[in-house]
Design a protein around this motif. Structure first.
Motif, PDB file in Angstrom:
ATOM      1  N   ILE A   1       0.838  -1.207   0.000  1.00 51.13           N
ATOM      2  CA  ILE A   1       0.000   0.000   0.000  1.00 51.13           C
ATOM      3  C   ILE A   1       0.867   1.249   0.000  1.00 51.13           C
ATOM      4  CG2 ILE A   1      -1.604   1.338   1.425  1.00 51.13           C
ATOM      5  CD1 ILE A   1      -2.889  -1.340   2.239  1.00 51.13           C
ATOM      6  N   PHE A   2       1.894   1.256   0.860  1.00 47.51           N
ATOM      7  CA  PHE A   2       2.790   2.411   0.900  1.00 47.51           C
ATOM      8  C   PHE A   2       3.498   2.606  -0.440  1.00 47.51           C
ATOM      9  CE2 PHE A   2       7.073   4.137   1.566  1.00 47.51           C
ATOM     10  CZ  PHE A   2       6.731   5.389   2.026  1.00 47.51           C
ATOM     11  N   TRP A   3       3.980   1.517  -1.025  1.00 44.73           N
ATOM     12  CA  TRP A   3       4.697   1.588  -2.296  1.00 44.73           C
ATOM     13  C   TRP A   3       3.779   2.104  -3.402  1.00 44.73           C
ATOM     14  CZ3 TRP A   3       9.696   1.396  -3.273  1.00 44.73           C
ATOM     15  CH2 TRP A   3      10.110   1.296  -4.582  1.00 44.73           C
ATOM     16  N   GLY A   4       2.552   1.622  -3.446  1.00 45.08           N
ATOM     17  CA  GLY A   4       1.591   2.086  -4.445  1.00 45.08           C
ATOM     18  C   GLY A   4       1.261   3.557  -4.275  1.00 45.08           C
ATOM     19  N   PHE A   5       1.079   3.975  -3.024  1.00 46.00           N
ATOM     20  CA  PHE A   5       0.787   5.383  -2.757  1.00 46.00           C
ATOM     21  C   PHE A   5       1.961   6.276  -3.137  1.00 46.00           C
ATOM     22  CE2 PHE A   5       0.408   9.054   0.146  1.00 46.00           C
ATOM     23  CZ  PHE A   5      -0.833   9.524  -0.282  1.00 46.00           C
ATOM     24  N   ALA A   6       3.166   5.867  -2.752  1.00 48.87           N
ATOM     25  CA  ALA A   6       4.361   6.655  -3.093  1.00 48.87           C
ATOM     26  C   ALA A   6       4.566   6.698  -4.602  1.00 48.87           C
ATOM     27  CB  ALA A   6       5.589   6.062  -2.406  1.00 48.87           C
ATOM     28  N   SER A   7       4.345   5.576  -5.270  1.00 49.67           N
ATOM     29  CA  SER A   7       4.475   5.558  -6.738  1.00 49.67           C
ATOM     30  C   SER A   7       3.452   6.473  -7.374  1.00 49.67           C
ATOM     31  CB  SER A   7       4.290   4.139  -7.270  1.00 49.67           C
ATOM     32  OG  SER A   7       5.253   3.281  -6.746  1.00 49.67           O
TER      33      SER A   7
END
Length: 143
Positions: free
Chosen positions: A10-16
């Motif tokens: 979730i964090f990676w998707g949001f940051a991306s």
């Protein structure tokens, strides 16, 4: 461990999404689409509202793209058609602004040795894009 992986995803998707949104908006501002559209529509006093609306649209588009499997909206077909028309206008403006920045049209005109009728070349680009899009969406299995 599984919860940690989901959290990281979730964090990676949001940051991306934030990075993609920032890059797209910077690109759109760099080639001057928003100021040019505001000038053409004679609404330059609302420039910041237009810029903020484009930012929100890009963020929502990125969110819908990243989580397209989870989001299911039952919208009426006329509303979907309006969204499609707005998206097509946006993509057309983006493509023409990019072509203008790269001087594609003057180079094409000089290479084809056109004295007049450049509007027909641009119109043929638009019609080709429209036909390709219709084939993509109307014929199952075409993509």
């Amino acid at each position: 461990m599984k919860g940690l992986m989901i959290g990281v995803s979730i964090f990676w998707g949001f940051a991306s999404g934030i990075v993609i949104t920032t890059g797209v908006l910077a690109f759109i501002n760099a080639i001057g689409i928003i100021p040019r559209l505001a000038t053409k529509c004679q609404v330059t006093r609302h420039y910041y509202a237009i810029a903020n609306a484009s930012l929100v649209g890009i963020i929502l588009g990125t969110v819908f793209y990243l989580w397209a499997d989870w989001i299911c909206l039952a919208l009426p077909k006329p509303l979907v058609a309006c969204f499609g028309l707005a998206h097509g206008i946006f993509i057309g403006c983006l493509a023409m602004a990019l072509a203008e920045v790269l001087n594609v049209m003057p180079i094409t005109k000089s290479r084809l040795k056109l004295k007049r009728g450049m509007y027909l070349v641009i119109l043929s680009f638009a019609i080709g894009k429209m036909v390709g899009t219709l084939f993509y969406y109307l014929y199952p299995g075409f993509y």
